[in-house]
Structure formats: structure tokens, C-alpha cells
Design an enzyme around this catalytic site. Structure first.
Site, PDB file in Angstrom:
ATOM      1  CB  VAL A  77      -0.972   0.132   0.528  1.00  0.00           C
ATOM      2  CG1 VAL A  77      -2.167   0.779   1.901  1.00  0.00           C
ATOM      3  CG2 VAL A  77      -1.837  -1.279   1.148  1.00  0.00           C
ATOM      4  CB  CYS A  78       1.908   4.197  -2.555  1.00  0.00           C
ATOM      5  SG  CYS A  78       2.664   5.278  -2.272  1.00  0.00           S
ATOM      6  CG  LEU A  79      -2.313   5.814   2.931  1.00  0.00           C
ATOM      7  CD1 LEU A  79      -3.526   5.966   1.966  1.00  0.00           C
ATOM      8  CD2 LEU A  79      -3.180   4.894   3.972  1.00  0.00           C
TER       9      LEU A  79
END
Length: 176
Positions: A77-79
Site C-alpha cells: 500500500v502506498c499511503l
């Protein structure tokens, strides 16, 4: 100031008390009705570094997800709030009740991990949402994460095996 291990235990307990199924591995996460991920159920691996809560957890979707900010192959996840703006004030309940639902509701196609999903979302929102729904139907059903569809039961009927350890959590809508 409490130690990282006490905080880890407290956060995991809070998550379990919020009706998420949490299994600990190596003792060391459906969308809103207005989003195309609604009805999907995902198995999410949460890796807590030794320095947690001072260092952010690693969040990975186990089953496939079509999303601009989730790597389709690895599930990473890229958050920003998790990867770059993490604070010890955040806990795992924040991750599952705020950060991941916001990720599903408001993808960021301009900074994608999945370039195809980001491009399709910017080019043709309806086609993107249709692809998301196809992925949900194909990869995000309860049986895809090893869950048995829920039947009427009470907490007393739950076996001790359901409380075994693993950092995998089932994301979706918690039980009422």
C-alpha cells in the site's frame, strides 16, 4: 512513556475489540456503499516493526486488489499517512477505521503504484469502477480469504482457535 511492546499489545487489543479478526504471526482490513470496493473483503497483513509505534506498520493486501495506490503483484500500500507522515499518536484502529477506508474512497491516481489502474481511473472512471467491481467479485469474497460466511452466533460460541496469533486482519465492514 510506554514501551513499544506495550503499545503494540494495546493496539492489537483495541483492534480485536473493534470486531476485527486478528491473527498474530511471528508475534514480533470493504469499502463504503458509495465506493466501487463496497462488499469486498480483503485479508491484510500488518507487519509491526520493532520500533512500532515510532515507526509505521507495513500494510499489504493479501488478495488481489485493483487500485492505483496498491501494487497489484505484491499488495503493498502506498499511503502517505502510513509511509511518510506516520506519528506514534496513530494506532492500528486508525489504520483500519480511517486510513484504509479513505484509501478506498479517495484513490490518488496521480501518484500510482499500479500505473494501469491510475491511468484508467483518470481516463475513464466508469471503466475503472467496473474493473474494481470485477476484481472484488473475483478476488474479494469471504471464501477468498479463508473466511466462512457468517451465521448467527454469539461470542460464547467462538472457539479459542479464532484468537490464535497472526498479524493478518480482515478488512471490510466490522460486525455491528
Amino acid at each position: 512513556m510506554s514501551s513499544p511492546s506495550k503499545r503494540r499489545e494495546m493496539d492489537l487489543m483495541k483492534l480485536m475489540m473493534s470486531d476485527y479478526k486478528v491473527e498474530m504471526i511471528n508475534d514480533g482490513s470493504g469499502g463504503s456503499i458509495r465506493c466501487p470496493y463496497h462488499g469486498g473483503v480483503w485479508k491484510i497483513r500488518v507487519e509491526l516493526p520493532d520500533a512500532y509505534p515510532y515507526k509505521s506498520p507495513s500494510i499489504v493486501f493479501i488478495n488481489k486488489m485493483y487500485h492505483p495506490n496498491v501494487d497489484e503483484m505484491s499488495g503493498s500500500v502506498c499511503l502517505d499517512v502510513i509511509n511518510q507522515n506516520w506519528s506514534p499518536m496513530f494506532d492500528l484502529v486508525n489504520v483500519f477505521e480511517v486510513f484504509l477506508p479513505q484509501l478506498l474512497l479517495y484513490p490518488n491516481p496521480s501518484d500510482p503504484l499500479n500505473g494501469e489502474a491510475g491511468s484508467l481511473m483518470m481516463r475513464d472512471r466508469a471503466a475503472y469502477e467496473q474493473r474494481v467491481k470485477e476484481y472484488c467479485q473475483r478476488y474479494a469474497k469471504p471464501e477468498d480469504i479463508g473466511a466462512v460466511p457468517e451465521e448467527k452466533s454469539s461470542d460464547e460460541e467462538l472457539s479459542e482457535n479464532e484468537y490464535d496469533s497472526s498479524d493478518d486482519a480482515v478488512a471490510g465492514t466490522p460486525d455491528p
